[in-house]
Write an enzyme that holds these catalytic residues in place. Structure first.
Site, PDB file in Angstrom:
ATOM      1  N   ARG A  57       0.857  -1.196   0.000  1.00 13.70           N
ATOM      2  CA  ARG A  57       0.000   0.000   0.000  1.00 13.70           C
ATOM      3  C   ARG A  57       0.888   1.239   0.000  1.00 13.70           C
ATOM      4  O   ARG A  57       1.439   1.636   1.026  1.00 13.70           O
ATOM      5  CB  ARG A  57      -0.910  -0.017   1.233  1.00 13.70           C
ATOM      6  CG  ARG A  57      -1.811   1.175   1.363  1.00 13.70           C
ATOM      7  CD  ARG A  57      -2.867   1.296   0.289  1.00 13.70           C
ATOM      8  NE  ARG A  57      -3.942   0.312   0.423  1.00 13.70           N
ATOM      9  CZ  ARG A  57      -4.772   0.000  -0.576  1.00 13.70           C
ATOM     10  NH1 ARG A  57      -4.661   0.588  -1.774  1.00 13.70           N
ATOM     11  NH2 ARG A  57      -5.717  -0.901  -0.390  1.00 13.70           N
ATOM     12  N   GLN A  76      -9.070  -6.556  -9.392  1.00 18.51           N
ATOM     13  CA  GLN A  76      -8.934  -5.088  -9.466  1.00 18.51           C
ATOM     14  C   GLN A  76      -7.462  -4.737  -9.737  1.00 18.51           C
ATOM     15  O   GLN A  76      -6.568  -5.241  -9.069  1.00 18.51           O
ATOM     16  CB  GLN A  76      -9.410  -4.504  -8.127  1.00 18.51           C
ATOM     17  CG  GLN A  76      -8.847  -3.154  -7.774  1.00 18.51           C
ATOM     18  CD  GLN A  76      -9.912  -2.070  -7.660  1.00 18.51           C
ATOM     19  OE1 GLN A  76     -10.895  -2.067  -8.396  1.00 18.51           O
ATOM     20  NE2 GLN A  76      -9.714  -1.165  -6.754  1.00 18.51           N
ATOM     21  N   ARG A  81       0.832  -6.567  -9.961  1.00 21.42           N
ATOM     22  CA  ARG A  81       1.324  -6.011  -8.699  1.00 21.42           C
ATOM     23  C   ARG A  81       1.591  -7.056  -7.626  1.00 21.42           C
ATOM     24  O   ARG A  81       2.231  -6.744  -6.617  1.00 21.42           O
ATOM     25  CB  ARG A  81       0.409  -4.895  -8.174  1.00 21.42           C
ATOM     26  CG  ARG A  81      -1.010  -5.293  -7.857  1.00 21.42           C
ATOM     27  CD  ARG A  81      -1.815  -4.086  -7.342  1.00 21.42           C
ATOM     28  NE  ARG A  81      -3.228  -4.408  -7.152  1.00 21.42           N
ATOM     29  CZ  ARG A  81      -4.066  -3.664  -6.455  1.00 21.42           C
ATOM     30  NH1 ARG A  81      -3.651  -2.553  -5.872  1.00 21.42           N
ATOM     31  NH2 ARG A  81      -5.329  -4.010  -6.343  1.00 21.42           N
ATOM     32  N   HIS A 151       0.320   3.585 -10.596  1.00 22.98           N
ATOM     33  CA  HIS A 151      -0.618   4.035  -9.549  1.00 22.98           C
ATOM     34  C   HIS A 151       0.168   4.777  -8.452  1.00 22.98           C
ATOM     35  O   HIS A 151       0.264   4.319  -7.306  1.00 22.98           O
ATOM     36  CB  HIS A 151      -1.302   2.795  -8.973  1.00 22.98           C
ATOM     37  CG  HIS A 151      -2.483   3.045  -8.116  1.00 22.98           C
ATOM     38  ND1 HIS A 151      -2.469   3.916  -7.050  1.00 22.98           N
ATOM     39  CD2 HIS A 151      -3.729   2.520  -8.167  1.00 22.98           C
ATOM     40  CE1 HIS A 151      -3.662   3.897  -6.481  1.00 22.98           C
ATOM     41  NE2 HIS A 151      -4.446   3.065  -7.133  1.00 22.98           N
ATOM     42  N   ASP A 194     -12.262  10.743  -7.155  1.00 21.97           N
ATOM     43  CA  ASP A 194     -11.854   9.583  -7.957  1.00 21.97           C
ATOM     44  C   ASP A 194     -12.260   9.906  -9.399  1.00 21.97           C
ATOM     45  O   ASP A 194     -13.446   9.843  -9.746  1.00 21.97           O
ATOM     46  CB  ASP A 194     -12.587   8.330  -7.433  1.00 21.97           C
ATOM     47  CG  ASP A 194     -11.908   7.025  -7.857  1.00 21.97           C
ATOM     48  OD1 ASP A 194     -11.057   7.066  -8.761  1.00 21.97           O
ATOM     49  OD2 ASP A 194     -12.250   5.982  -7.270  1.00 21.97           O
ATOM     50  N   GLU A 251      -2.174   9.116 -11.442  1.00 22.57           N
ATOM     51  CA  GLU A 251      -1.810   7.849 -12.078  1.00 22.57           C
ATOM     52  C   GLU A 251      -1.757   7.992 -13.599  1.00 22.57           C
ATOM     53  O   GLU A 251      -2.795   8.082 -14.255  1.00 22.57           O
ATOM     54  CB  GLU A 251      -2.849   6.790 -11.685  1.00 22.57           C
ATOM     55  CG  GLU A 251      -3.087   6.733 -10.175  1.00 22.57           C
ATOM     56  CD  GLU A 251      -4.257   5.836  -9.788  1.00 22.57           C
ATOM     57  OE1 GLU A 251      -4.489   4.823 -10.470  1.00 22.57           O
ATOM     58  OE2 GLU A 251      -4.943   6.155  -8.799  1.00 22.57           O
TER      59      GLU A 251
END
Ligand code: BG6
Length: 277
Positions: A57, A76, A81, A151, A194, A251
């Site tokens: 994170r 998602q 990752r 991201h 967002d 991003e």
């Protein structure tokens, strides 16, 4: 200097230090979780775990081969990752520039999720600026489509101090309402945010009280701006309740309408450079 390191649980990362910068890159996800010249560019959650199979994170997760839920058949932000990359090349050409290249190829696990052959490489140049080049090559005999993003979680003094310049007059999808809108003026934050900006073609600046970071992207026309604010932050994994004050995500992406179709043997490179002004 490039040093291979391991956390107590065996989680592997690479520590880079040269005369101007220092960085840490996990082999899982080719995930840069620290980069600094004078001060940290990236936010990293104090409660992030470093465990195989769990995304870190903070730092710069790679969303690939799908951004968000752009491909509903995939997890998602895709699977890159949480998968192990191989370090295939290192260069220390000058005392102030270190370059690492990491690679992920298709394997039995990726074919289960996404049945294509591919090569994904991330070239990371650690210098006074940080540059990332993410190249996808179709090594299959059929076309495939990707969406993707760097991201990036930027460390900030406080969410109420910052604004983002460079997206004025750009159309965006408000992911909270699913409505198409137009950005008026620079972006500042007073609630959950967002948004997926489209037709992005200029340098974006993250302006904080005592520093400005320039974000220059190539190979992309979309950019996601995200801050979870209070309620979503409280619900999120590996985030302290007031963490939303200390980061913003900007991003550089190929997301939604900005997807890429690659034919066999074709490649696409998404590049971003971060410069502290
Ligand atoms: C952002 C999305 O890119 O990633 C948000 O726009 C999402 O909607 C965020 O919450 C974090 O996603 P994740 O999977 O890392 O928790």
């Amino acid at each position: 200097m490039i040093t291979h390191k391991k956390k107590a649980n065996g989680f592997e990362y690479i520590h880079v230090k040269n005369s101007v910068a220092e960085a840490k890159i996990a082999l899982q996800g080719a995930h840069i979780f620290s980069y600094k010249t004078q001060e940290d560019l990236l936010w990293l959650s104090e409660t992030s775990v470093f465990e195989q199979g769990t995304a870190i994170r903070g730092g710069i997760p790679l969303c690939w081969p799908a951004f968000g839920m752009n491909n509903p058949q995939l997890p998602q932000h895709g699977f890159a990752r949480t998968l192990h990359f191989t370090l295939i090349n290192t260069e220390e050409t000058q005392d102030d520039t270190t370059t690492l290249t990491l690679r992920l190829c298709d394997n039995a696990q990726t074919h289960q999720l996404w049945d294509y052959s591919f090569e994904l490489t991330l070239r990371i140049t650690i210098a006074k600026t940080l540059t990332l080049e993410l190249t996808t090559t179709n090594t299959d005999t059929k076309d495939f489509t990707i969406t993707q993003a760097f991201h990036t979680y930027f460390a900030i003094s406080d969410i109420q101090n910052i604004h983002i310049k460079g997206l004025e007059n750009k159309p965006y999808l408000d992911a909270l309402t699913q409505k198409q809108k137009m950005q008026k003026g620079t972006i500042s934050f007073a609630q959950e945010f967002d948004a997926v900006y489209q037709n992005v073609d200029t340098t974006i600046e993250l302006i904080d009280t005592d520093k400005t970071t320039a974000i220059q992207t190539q190979g992309s026309h979309s950019c996601v701006v995200w801050n979870p604010w209070i309620d979503k932050c409280a619900r999120m994994s590996a985030m302290q309740s007031d963490a939303y004050r200390k980061f913003v995500c900007i991003e550089s992406a190929n997301a939604y309408d900005d997807f890429k179709i690659l034919r066999p043997k074709e490649s696409h490179t998404l590049t971003v450079t971060f410069t502290t002004l």
